[in-house]
Design an enzyme around this catalytic site. Structure first.
Site, short mmCIF file in Angstrom:
data_model
loop_
_atom_site.label_atom_id
_atom_site.label_comp_id
_atom_site.label_asym_id
_atom_site.label_seq_id
_atom_site.Cartn_x
_atom_site.Cartn_y
_atom_site.Cartn_z
N ASP A 145 6.45 12.64 10.41
CA ASP A 145 7.12 12.85 11.69
C ASP A 145 8.26 13.85 11.57
OD1 ASP A 145 5.42 11.20 13.04
OD2 ASP A 145 6.80 9.51 13.19
N ASN B 39 13.05 13.44 19.99
CA ASN B 39 13.33 12.04 19.72
C ASN B 39 14.61 11.54 20.40
OD1 ASN B 39 11.11 11.30 18.27
ND2 ASN B 39 12.13 11.17 16.29
#
Length: 268
Positions: free
Chosen positions: A45, A121
């Site tokens: 990620d 995010n």
């Protein structure tokens, strides 16, 4: 369709990059790192976050694909032994995609300048030197005065990352919105905050106004902004970004299956 590869620095990811480039050449799929239409991220990620930041000015025409070289992440669908399956999917590409919302950030500084960011995010604002104090405005109306370590503002897909570790809720990524979570807020007879995460809708605007002597530090995804001593943050404005991130939907793993596999156990 032009393809680019963005990989981590490990030997395994470099090996996979060479394999994919060879496969693309064999199938006569163009490789272009400057103006790609699809970006394959190889790593985890964190690597995909870096790829997103690298190509964020081209989001309107780029789709992403994630291949993980370690544990399954929230943005990586393909495993290392599936290189040839991925190339077959590229050959059959019809432009299919799934989109997720992003976070728009406008930072204002003491010298009157502004800086804009976009987060996949989350963004955090926190003070490691003293208690952070800021006024929280929702749609231009004062909501509360926050005192504590800091605040975390996250996207729906980012809600499983730092947001979750500070007690935030996990959001369905089909929700167009963002979330505010507190970090160690001060709540007593004198100081009071809501004390729970807040989920905002698509049209909400969140504004944080900091004290004049603030030493708070801003981060966007994994990057912390270095301000120096010449200026400091005075105001931050958050809203849902006009852009979205798009993932090529060859075999995009269901979000809730990822949540279960990551935090409860089982197959993703």
């Amino acid at each position: 369709m032009k393809v680019a590869i963005y990989n981590s620095g490990t030997q395994e990811s470099k090996r996979l990059k060479r394999m994919i480039i060879q496969g693309l050449a064999k199938e006569k799929i163009p490789y272009d790192e400057e103006q790609p239409e699809l970006v394959i991220s190889i790593g985890g990620d964190g690597t995909l976050l870096s790829a997103f930041n690298h190509y964020e000015d081209q989001l309107d025409r780029i789709r992403f694909v994630g291949m993980h070289t370690g544990h399954l992440g929230f943005y990586t669908d393909w495993r290392t032994f599936e290189v040839f399956d991925l190339i077959e999917s590229l050959k059959a590409d019809t432009g299919q995609s799934v989109s997720y919302p992003l976070l728009d950030i406008d930072a204002k500084y003491s010298d009157g300048t502004h800086q804009k960011f976009i987060a996949l995010n989350e963004s955090t604002i926190k003070d490691t030197l003293k208690t952070m104090v800021c006024d929280v405005y929702v749609n231009a109306e004062l909501f509360e005065r926050f005192r504590g370590d800091g605040l975390c503002i996250s996207t729906p897909t980012g809600s499983t990352a730092y947001n979750k570790s500070v007690g935030g809720a996990i959001m369905d990524p089909k929700i167009i919105g963002f979330q505010l979570s507190e970090m160690a807020s001060l709540n007593n007879r004198v100081f009071r905050t809501l004390g729970s995460p807040i989920i905002f809708g698509a049209d909400a605007v969140l504004t944080l106004r900091l004290d004049d002597d603030s030493t708070a530090v801003l981060s966007c995804d994994r990057t912390q902004l270095e301000l120096g001593q010449v200026r400091h943050l005075t105001e931050l404005t958050y809203s849902v970004a006009k852009q979205q991130i798009r993932f090529a939907k060859y075999r995009h793993t269901d979000f809730w299956r990822r949540v279960k596999a990551s935090f409860i156990g089982g197959e993703a």
